[in-house]
Enzyme design. Sequence first.
Site, PDB file in Angstrom:
ATOM      1  N   LYS A  82       0.839  -1.289   0.077  1.00 37.47           N
ATOM      2  CA  LYS A  82      -0.040  -0.161  -0.087  1.00 37.47           C
ATOM      3  C   LYS A  82       0.819   1.222  -0.014  1.00 37.47           C
ATOM      4  CE  LYS A  82      -3.862  -2.153   2.249  1.00 37.47           C
ATOM      5  NZ  LYS A  82      -4.475  -2.647   3.430  1.00 37.47           N
TER       6      LYS A  82
ATOM      7  N   LYS B 129      -1.568   2.348   9.228  1.00 36.46           N
ATOM      8  CA  LYS B 129      -1.921   1.247   8.340  1.00 36.46           C
ATOM      9  C   LYS B 129      -0.710   0.303   7.960  1.00 36.46           C
ATOM     10  CE  LYS B 129      -5.823   3.585   6.028  1.00 36.46           C
ATOM     11  NZ  LYS B 129      -6.538   3.624   4.503  1.00 36.46           N
TER      12      LYS B 129
ATOM     13  N   GLY C 220      -8.213  -6.509   5.034  1.00 34.56           N
ATOM     14  CA  GLY C 220      -9.112  -6.780   5.895  1.00 34.56           C
ATOM     15  C   GLY C 220      -9.252  -5.967   7.176  1.00 34.56           C
TER      16      GLY C 220
ATOM     17  N   TYR D  83      -6.319  10.458   9.732  1.00 36.64           N
ATOM     18  CA  TYR D  83      -7.694   9.714   9.772  1.00 36.64           C
ATOM     19  C   TYR D  83      -8.962  10.675   9.520  1.00 36.64           C
ATOM     20  CZ  TYR D  83     -11.456   6.734  11.927  1.00 36.64           C
ATOM     21  OH  TYR D  83     -12.683   5.978  12.034  1.00 36.64           O
TER      22      TYR D  83
ATOM     23  N   HIS E 196     -17.032   4.803   1.774  1.00 31.88           N
ATOM     24  CA  HIS E 196     -16.149   4.008   1.172  1.00 31.88           C
ATOM     25  C   HIS E 196     -16.516   3.654  -0.297  1.00 31.88           C
ATOM     26  CE1 HIS E 196     -13.492   0.030   0.523  1.00 31.88           C
ATOM     27  NE2 HIS E 196     -14.414   0.140  -0.625  1.00 31.88           N
TER      28      HIS E 196
ATOM     29  N   LYS F 121     -17.236  -5.683   4.942  1.00 32.54           N
ATOM     30  CA  LYS F 121     -18.539  -5.242   4.259  1.00 32.54           C
ATOM     31  C   LYS F 121     -19.782  -5.967   4.579  1.00 32.54           C
ATOM     32  CE  LYS F 121     -15.254  -3.362   0.793  1.00 32.54           C
ATOM     33  NZ  LYS F 121     -14.690  -3.609  -0.310  1.00 32.54           N
TER      34      LYS F 121
ATOM     35  N   GLU G 279      -6.476   2.151  -1.922  1.00 30.28           N
ATOM     36  CA  GLU G 279      -5.879   1.129  -2.371  1.00 30.28           C
ATOM     37  C   GLU G 279      -6.476   0.479  -3.430  1.00 30.28           C
ATOM     38  OE1 GLU G 279      -7.118  -2.325   0.414  1.00 30.28           O
ATOM     39  OE2 GLU G 279      -6.893  -0.375   1.610  1.00 30.28           O
TER      40      GLU G 279
ATOM     41  N   ARG H 196      -8.352  -8.283  -8.069  1.00 32.79           N
ATOM     42  CA  ARG H 196      -9.028  -9.623  -7.847  1.00 32.79           C
ATOM     43  C   ARG H 196     -10.533  -9.313  -8.245  1.00 32.79           C
ATOM     44  NH1 ARG H 196      -8.650  -8.120  -2.516  1.00 32.79           N
ATOM     45  NH2 ARG H 196     -10.723  -7.416  -1.731  1.00 32.79           N
TER      46      ARG H 196
ATOM     47  N   ARG I 171     -24.759  -9.268   2.531  1.00 29.69           N
ATOM     48  CA  ARG I 171     -24.084 -10.362   2.581  1.00 29.69           C
ATOM     49  C   ARG I 171     -24.837 -11.247   3.868  1.00 29.69           C
ATOM     50  NH1 ARG I 171     -17.659  -9.031   2.299  1.00 29.69           N
ATOM     51  NH2 ARG I 171     -17.886  -7.420   0.389  1.00 29.69           N
TER      52      ARG I 171
HETATM   53  C1  MV4 Z   1      -9.414   4.944   6.260  1.00 32.33           C
HETATM   54  C2  MV4 Z   1     -10.593   5.524   7.068  1.00 32.33           C
HETATM   55  C3  MV4 Z   1     -10.460   6.756   7.482  1.00 32.33           C
HETATM   56  N1  MV4 Z   1      -9.257   7.442   7.181  1.00 32.33           N
HETATM   57  N2  MV4 Z   1      -8.295   5.669   6.135  1.00 32.33           N
HETATM   58  C4  MV4 Z   1     -11.792   1.070   5.485  1.00 32.33           C
HETATM   59  C5  MV4 Z   1     -11.291  -0.388   4.645  1.00 32.33           C
HETATM   60  C6  MV4 Z   1      -9.821  -0.087   4.549  1.00 32.33           C
HETATM   61  N3  MV4 Z   1      -9.360  -0.598   3.149  1.00 32.33           N
HETATM   62  C7  MV4 Z   1      -9.557   1.169   4.866  1.00 32.33           C
HETATM   63  N4  MV4 Z   1     -10.766   1.610   5.663  1.00 32.33           N
HETATM   64  C8  MV4 Z   1     -10.399   2.877   6.026  1.00 32.33           C
HETATM   65  N5  MV4 Z   1      -9.610   3.596   5.952  1.00 32.33           N
HETATM   66  C9  MV4 Z   1      -8.168   6.815   6.464  1.00 32.33           C
HETATM   67  N6  MV4 Z   1      -7.063   7.370   6.143  1.00 32.33           N
HETATM   68  C10 MV4 Z   1     -11.706   4.916   7.326  1.00 32.33           C
HETATM   69  C11 MV4 Z   1     -11.841   3.500   6.690  1.00 32.33           C
HETATM   70  C12 MV4 Z   1     -12.869   2.881   7.309  1.00 32.33           C
HETATM   71  C13 MV4 Z   1     -14.142   3.040   6.324  1.00 32.33           C
HETATM   72  C14 MV4 Z   1     -14.396   3.729   5.529  1.00 32.33           C
HETATM   73  C15 MV4 Z   1     -15.471   4.041   4.706  1.00 32.33           C
HETATM   74  C16 MV4 Z   1     -16.608   3.341   5.198  1.00 32.33           C
HETATM   75  C17 MV4 Z   1     -16.676   2.344   6.311  1.00 32.33           C
HETATM   76  C18 MV4 Z   1     -15.348   2.299   7.028  1.00 32.33           C
HETATM   77  C19 MV4 Z   1     -15.180   1.533   7.928  1.00 32.33           C
HETATM   78  C20 MV4 Z   1     -13.909   1.213   8.794  1.00 32.33           C
HETATM   79  C21 MV4 Z   1     -12.821   1.784   8.130  1.00 32.33           C
END
Ligand code: MV4
Length: 455
Positions: free
Chosen positions: A116, A158, A164, A202, A208, A237, A288, A292, A338
């Site tokens: 990443k 991170k 996951g 953060y 998302h 999710k 990211e 897949r 799901r």
């Molecule tokens: C984040 C974030 C907030 N700030 N990164 C979720 C899955 C993983 N791929 C990374 N995730 C997140 N990264 C930053 N810099 C919040 C999440 C996140 C999230 C984001 C949108 C909707 C639901 C979420 C649930 C948990 C974490």
Amino acid sequence: MFKKILIANRGEIALRVIRACREVGIKAVAIYSEADRLSRHVEEADEAYCVGPAPVASSYLNIQKILAKAMAAHVDAIHPGYGFLSENGEFASICERYGFKFIGPKPETLDLTGNKVKVRKLAMNLGLPVVPGSSEPVDNVEDAAEIAREIGFPVLIKPAAGGGGRGLRTVHSEKELKAQLESSAREAGMTFISAGVFIEKYLEKARHIEVQVLADHYGNAIHLGERDCTIQRRYQKLIEESPSPVVDENLRRRITEAALKLVKGINYTNAGTVEFLLDQEGNFYFIEMNSRIQVEHPVTELVSGIDIVKEQLRIAAGEKLQYSQKDVTLDGWALECRINAEDPGQNFMPSLGTITAYVPPGGVLVRIDDYVYAGYNIPPYYDSLLGKVVVWGRTRNEAIDRMKAALQGFRIEGINTTIPFHMQVLNHPVFLNGNAYTLFTEELMSRESVTVSSS
Ligand code: MV4
């Protein structure tokens, strides 16, 4: 096109790939662990081979065994599904070395998107917006503190090789930084920080949003619009939809353009997903890339009419994309829930045992991607996904009503599932108004208890 492929996976995605194979006229070879002898993917495949005992390290991750079966069955190619070996660059390169096409991107692409920090830096250089944070891996508290002070707390730690949600740590002040850095590295499987983590601002209350792409070996790349996967719990999710209720035409044009810029910039081939966060001011940031097929791909299939797994097969077989961007029309609204064998009333604890009754719903524009049946015993070794209910509606409200009707008609007895949780979200004003955000699920679950019933 291939004549015969091996599917290095289990569960609903193995069945999904088998269906695509049938449609295209490819023979499908299943593999299974000793715990999966009675799985439907074994029964539905043209041939099936046992690859070892139940634990994944001895079966679905056992590269030697899988390749031995691929040779025995004389397949042309290997489809990895999602999870397991799907984003393992070493596996992809071994497949090719043994003469099997890997139905996915090039091994080097997997090595890049699996890191990443590297992909973030590359995205930055290509001009994609990324979340403020470190552009190099961080391996000591002093550097971490300097970056955190610059971008401001709260920050998110991170792991570079995470997935996951593993190893993600929010940090609200400088004094927590050291402990959280160490805890993140530990959870990500590193004995010390060892340049394996990075830091981002953060984003609280983000959504998302991810863009589905298809790219062939001739430089053609198209997008199939976005999915909104904001309803998650502990980074798993639970509900996905397409389009997103918060993306308008203008934002869609910009976010899909950014996704394709990355895809072309890394010479990506295969189906893929570019993930973004969308903040409350409407700014999006690349986070990211998933190289897949994803669990939630059906919502895109329902709004685009394109079979993404079939496209993966065609791309890997060296065919040109049959669609250009203007051939893609996105129509209506799709929603996926799901169905996990988990108890939402008990903090989503896995619910194991035998499914005593199983009658999935049908109906107009209702799609069920599942793999279980009445009498099926859920093994404790694998993830808890039993299947997915996916519906299409002309509008979001029609899709929501259709989903509620479908879930009401879903009879699963003997175990607990996420269905009661879904009913609660589908009736919640925050979801109905399209106002969900990162921590919505966690807050919902702590405020209101889910009433569990077995229908
Ligand atoms: C984040 C974030 C907030 N700030 N990164 C979720 C899955 C993983 N791929 C990374 N995730 C997140 N990264 C930053 N810099 C919040 C999440 C996140 C999230 C984001 C949108 C909707 C639901 C979420 C649930 C948990 C974490």
